[in-house]
Motif scaffolding. Structure first.
Motif, PDB file in Angstrom:
ATOM      1  N   TYR A  95       1.203  -1.035   0.030  1.00  0.00           N
ATOM      2  CA  TYR A  95      -0.011   0.192  -0.071  1.00  0.00           C
ATOM      3  C   TYR A  95       1.078   1.544  -0.334  1.00  0.00           C
ATOM      4  N   GLU A  96       1.802   1.376   0.794  1.00  0.00           N
ATOM      5  CA  GLU A  96       3.342   1.952   1.270  1.00  0.00           C
ATOM      6  C   GLU A  96       3.252   2.578  -0.265  1.00  0.00           C
ATOM      7  N   THR A  97       3.615   2.112  -1.311  1.00  0.00           N
ATOM      8  CA  THR A  97       4.592   1.839  -2.262  1.00  0.00           C
ATOM      9  C   THR A  97       3.553   2.248  -3.871  1.00  0.00           C
ATOM     10  N   ALA A  98       2.447   1.707  -3.808  1.00  0.00           N
ATOM     11  CA  ALA A  98       1.380   1.726  -4.537  1.00  0.00           C
ATOM     12  C   ALA A  98       1.115   3.261  -4.177  1.00  0.00           C
ATOM     13  N   TRP A  99       1.247   3.234  -3.391  1.00  0.00           N
ATOM     14  CA  TRP A  99       0.524   5.643  -2.662  1.00  0.00           C
ATOM     15  C   TRP A  99       1.228   6.090  -2.188  1.00  0.00           C
ATOM     16  N   SER A 100       2.805   5.393  -2.816  1.00  0.00           N
ATOM     17  CA  SER A 100       3.419   7.378  -2.715  1.00  0.00           C
ATOM     18  C   SER A 100       4.583   7.082  -2.988  1.00  0.00           C
ATOM     19  N   GLY A 101       5.173   5.987  -4.011  1.00  0.00           N
ATOM     20  CA  GLY A 101       6.493   4.799  -3.897  1.00  0.00           C
ATOM     21  C   GLY A 101       6.218   6.012  -5.522  1.00  0.00           C
TER      22      GLY A 101
ATOM     23  N   GLY B  31      -2.139  14.807   0.610  1.00  0.00           N
ATOM     24  CA  GLY B  31      -1.681  13.298   0.482  1.00  0.00           C
ATOM     25  C   GLY B  31      -0.811  13.437  -0.694  1.00  0.00           C
ATOM     26  N   GLY B  32      -2.085  13.898  -1.972  1.00  0.00           N
ATOM     27  CA  GLY B  32      -0.897  14.078  -3.037  1.00  0.00           C
ATOM     28  C   GLY B  32      -0.104  15.080  -2.952  1.00  0.00           C
ATOM     29  N   ASP B  33      -0.510  15.958  -2.547  1.00  0.00           N
ATOM     30  CA  ASP B  33       0.653  17.298  -1.784  1.00  0.00           C
ATOM     31  C   ASP B  33       1.650  16.157  -1.166  1.00  0.00           C
ATOM     32  N   GLY B  34       1.864  15.929   0.064  1.00  0.00           N
ATOM     33  CA  GLY B  34       3.490  15.411   0.281  1.00  0.00           C
ATOM     34  C   GLY B  34       3.876  14.215  -1.424  1.00  0.00           C
ATOM     35  N   GLY B  35       2.715  13.603  -2.029  1.00  0.00           N
ATOM     36  CA  GLY B  35       3.645  12.384  -2.817  1.00  0.00           C
ATOM     37  C   GLY B  35       4.136  12.954  -3.827  1.00  0.00           C
ATOM     38  N   GLY B  36       3.908  14.664  -4.200  1.00  0.00           N
ATOM     39  CA  GLY B  36       4.469  15.506  -5.047  1.00  0.00           C
ATOM     40  C   GLY B  36       5.679  15.695  -4.677  1.00  0.00           C
ATOM     41  N   GLY B  37       5.419  16.277  -3.457  1.00  0.00           N
ATOM     42  CA  GLY B  37       6.743  16.954  -2.690  1.00  0.00           C
ATOM     43  C   GLY B  37       7.726  16.188  -2.439  1.00  0.00           C
ATOM     44  N   ASP B  38       7.397  14.604  -2.071  1.00  0.00           N
ATOM     45  CA  ASP B  38       8.736  13.393  -2.419  1.00  0.00           C
ATOM     46  C   ASP B  38       8.909  13.468  -3.505  1.00  0.00           C
ATOM     47  N   ALA B  39       7.957  13.742  -4.853  1.00  0.00           N
ATOM     48  CA  ALA B  39       8.686  14.113  -6.376  1.00  0.00           C
ATOM     49  C   ALA B  39       9.229  14.205  -6.172  1.00  0.00           C
ATOM     50  N   THR B  40       9.356  15.433  -6.154  1.00  0.00           N
ATOM     51  CA  THR B  40      10.279  16.903  -6.727  1.00  0.00           C
ATOM     52  C   THR B  40      11.511  16.742  -6.188  1.00  0.00           C
TER      53      THR B  40
END
Lengths: 314, 475
Positions: A95-101, B31-40
């Motif tokens: 879930y972690e990888t799928a959500w934020s990987g 959550g999306g922003d967090g993911g985006g931040g990580d990606a950047t």
């Protein structure tokens, strides 16, 4: 719900009528009671229950398998079936990888909402107006138009993909959310108009006529007389359209670009260029399934009522 | 690091709990922003690396295309995350030189979607075609949409690639598509420690390999250890393709590259006796119940074993050898050490010991626009500068190019270096995956199903006759 209602109407009839009428009423009543009894006994027989439970289990097994798999470690998923992993070990790594990987679903989850909400609201709004016109405004060619419109329902949407894409490219809106909203609205409209039209037709004309006699115009009739009665039908179609748009892959795949992809397209990409990451797919599927489940369970009351109401009203 | 994962988990579960209300949208947004931040964050890190290389590359070749700053080039490919991040990072030196913005889009549905987009007029500027067959289709059917490669690109390809690669990027004598990445399929995966413990040597010839297999099989029969080979050809709707690679590799070894060329272009029929020989030679391993299918079942279990997982037996000692391409390196479970002294490694699938045929594949850069920035980008992709930038950007390994200007030292892993050596070795005779060159009806149709039938009991002659009968008449 419907049984007491029928009984009470028959009771009223028996109270109103004279001798013959009363006998006929009683006869009718006993017949109905008989029928409902036999139906009830048939439905509650242990055999029927056993079959129902069996069917329920059979239908649930794949989902349970998906759920179990989504919590298993990568190597276990790849090397053995989910039924061997019922006792663990479990992990939320997938879930972690799928959500934020890398290529994670987070941003696409939001995209799906951005796509789905207008794609539900637009066809409902247009269909309500169209259905009102088809049901209560008398104009030339009404029936022909209605049949022609509903005939569009038979055209498979796949044949429209390439021409539509061509049109969007010419209009310069390809790759924006507009192309997806418009497509979903178009593909949803025939059914929406049909459903809402039939429902509106079932509302007693006396109600509308009375309002008209009282001096109400089309706008007033639509908003104050019909709309409150239409809530279950709107909710029913809303759920349909929501589930269909949320779960859609084809339209999303064809008309979006990288930035506007819905979650379904992102899940399909999750497996990686050569499919090596397929162990993430179950977790991705569950992330995407949560929303339709919540929507369905919170609105299912309307759903059932909307379907029933359409059939017994009148 | 741990705390950031923890936070992410909290955010994720918060989003799940809040689902169904407007709050969900907000939570998902955060959550999306967090993911985006990580990606950047990740992008910045690689960006810094790219910045370093940008200083190293010579911008002069792109100046002749004029002032390109402010323009953009769209790229459509079948390469998705995580590999696409490395692709994007490798464009940085070019973007720094010219000011062109590269818009990257990857999709697993690339092959179907590309044709849809061509028909609808929604063309990308550049597309990476994973097989020459697709190039052929596009040129034949939509010849007015695709444009030939500019002369600067052609000059790069002439200088840095084997002439065979230019042939694969050409249709009817016109050169359209320069090669990009490459993969090498002639590998046998094994466990170095298992080989060492048992005292086995890496086989140098096909006969040595059969002898070794027989030794291992005899040991296995005596109850010592596992059977020699594991294999799997299941791959969803493409089931069978890993088997076609087996056959092609053997054709190259038993009949030679010239016969191979005639075979894929149908100058000799598919059921030519030399080809039948090759199938039977492959069958010495694949259809030999003493050799296969280690730890997985009988011969017919090859047809039902997923190709991505078939070699995993090597990790726990239930299988000795698994023939698979270099990109199988990324299939191993996370944490597997791919190195000459690691958990798994690969040796070159041997031939007669003198010639060195190599079966492989690769992507080709086709362009649908002839604007100067597109041509400059094509030229960059065909240059050694790009190959080296890509090698440096691919810090996890798993990428190689046939560009002779690629310095193997820039590659991340020992295994990638081995790949580059094989591709650059003047002794090597490279041939493109035949099923990608044959007409789609065969290469992505009856050849695949033929493999499945062959593995599940049909005899060789029947299988090749069936495939020959399905070859489209026009080609």
């Amino acid at each position: 719900m419907s049984y007491p209602a029928i009984e009470s109407t028959t009771l009223v009839e028996t109270a109103d009528g004279g001798g013959d009428e009363r006998r006929r009423g009683r006869l009718r009543r006993s017949k109905i009671a008989e029928r409902s009894e036999s139906a009830a006994s048939r439905l509650s027989s242990p055999w029927a229950s056993a079959v129902a439970i069996l069917v329920a289990i059979l239908w649930t097994i794949p989902s349970v398998g998906l759920l179990v798999t989504s919590f298993r470690p990568e190597l276990d998923i790849r090397r053995s079936g989910w039924w061997t992993g019922l006792t663990g070990p479990f992990t939320v790594q997938n879930y972690e990888t799928a959500w934020s990987g890398s290529g994670g679903l987070g941003p696409f989850f939001v995209n799906s909402f951005v796509i789905t909400l207008p794609a539900v609201l637009i066809p409902i709004t247009i269909a309500l107006l169209a259905a009102y016109a088809f049901a209560w405004i008398d104009f030339k060619g009404r029936n022909f138009l209605f049949v022609a419109m509903f005939a569009l329902q038979v055209v498979p949407l796949q044949v429209a993909l390439v021409p539509l894409l061509k049109a969007y490219v010419d209009m310069g809106i390809n790759g924006t959310f507009w192309s997806v909203w418009i497509s979903h609205a178009m593909f949803g409209l025939p059914l929406a108009i049909f459903l809402l039209h039939n429902f509106m037709k079932d509302i007693p004309p006396a109600l509308v006529e009375a309002a008209r006699v009282d001096g109400a115009g089309h706008v007033k009739i639509f908003f104050q007389v019909l709309l409150p009665l239409l809530v279950p039908a709107i909710a029913a179609f809303g759920i349909f359209q929501f589930l269909w748009v949320w779960n859609d892959l084809l339209v999303g795949l064809t008309f979006t670009d990288t930035g506007s992809r819905p979650i379904t397209v992102a899940i399909a990409e999750l497996a990686g260029s050569r499919g090596g990451q397929w162990h993430l797919l179950t977790a991705g599927a569950f992330i995407s399934m949560i929303v339709p489940l919540v929507v369905f369970f919170s609105l299912q009351r309307y759903f059932v009522r909307g379907l029933l109401a359409g059939s017994v009203k009148g | 690091m741990t705390s950031s994962i923890g936070m992410r988990r909290v955010r994720g579960s918060a989003a799940i709990v809040a689902a169904g209300s407007l709050a969900l949208v907000l939570a998902a947004c955060s959550g999306g922003d967090g993911g985006g931040g990580d990606a950047t964050g990740g992008g910045d890190a690689t960006g810094d690396g790219g910045g370093d290389t940008a200083e190293g590359i010579d911008c002069a070749p792109y100046e002749e295309f004029g002032d390109l700053s402010g323009t953009s080039v769209s790229v459509y490919t079948s390469i998705v995350e995580p590999e696409s991040d490395q692709q994007i990072a490798s464009y940085k030196p070019f973007e720094d030189c010219t000011g062109v913005t590269i818009n990257y889009e990857g999709s697993r549905e690339f092959e179907a979607q590309l044709l849809v987009r061509i028909q609808a007029g929604n063309l990308p500027d550049v597309a990476y075609l994973p097989q020459p067959g697709l190039l052929n289709t596009i040129v034949t059917q939509y010849g007015d949409k695709i444009v030939a490669a500019p002369e600067q690109t052609a000059a790069n390809v002439d200088e840095y690639y084997d002439p065979k690669w230019k042939d694969y990027g050409s249709v009817d004598g016109t050169f359209y598509a320069a090669p990009l990445g490459a993969n090498v399929k002639s590998f046998v995966w094994y466990s170095p420690s298992m080989f060492e413990d048992a005292g086995y040597e890496i086989p140098e010839t096909w006969d040595d390999m059969i002898t070794l297999s027989q030794t291992i099989a005899d040991e296995a029969k005596a109850g010592n250890g596992a059977m020699p080979w594991c294999a799997g050809v299941e791959s969803g709707d493409a089931t069978g393709w890993p088997g076609t690679d087996w056959i092609e590799d053997v054709v190259l070894r038993t009949a030679g590259p010239d016969v191979y060329d005639q075979w894929v272009t149908h100058e000799i029929p598919f059921n030519d006796p030399q080809i039948v020989d090759a199938w039977d030679t492959a069958g010495e391993i694949l259809k030999n119940p003493e050799f296969v299918n280690a730890g997985l079942g009988g011969v017919d279990s090859i047809a039902t074993t997923t190709w991505t997982d078939a070699g995993f037996g090597i990790l726990d000692g239930t299988c000795w050898m698994h023939r698979a391409a270099n990109f199988y390196a990324t299939q191993w479970p996370e944490g597997t050490n791919v190195a000459p002294d690691g958990d798994v490694y690969a040796f070159y699938l041997p031939g007669d010991g003198t010639s060195k045929p190599v079966l492989g594949g690769g992507e080709f850069v086709a362009a649908f626009a002839d604007r100067p920035e597109v041509q400059a980008f094509q030229t960059y992709l065909s240059s050694p500068e790009w190959a080296n930038a890509k090698a440096k950007a691919t810090d996890t390994g798993g990428w190689v190019s046939a560009n002779k200007g690629l310095d193997p030292e820039n590659l991340a892993t020992e295994f990638d270096k081995l790949n580059a050596q094989i591709l650059q070795d003047p002794e090597s005779v490279f041939r493109f995956d035949g099923s990608d060159l044959m007409p789609g009806e065969v290469g992505a149709g009856t050849f695949w199903t033929g493999i499945v039938n062959w593995l599940t009991g049909t005899d060789t002659q029947t299988v090749v006759d069936t495939i020959e009968a399905s070859w489209p008449a026009s080609s």
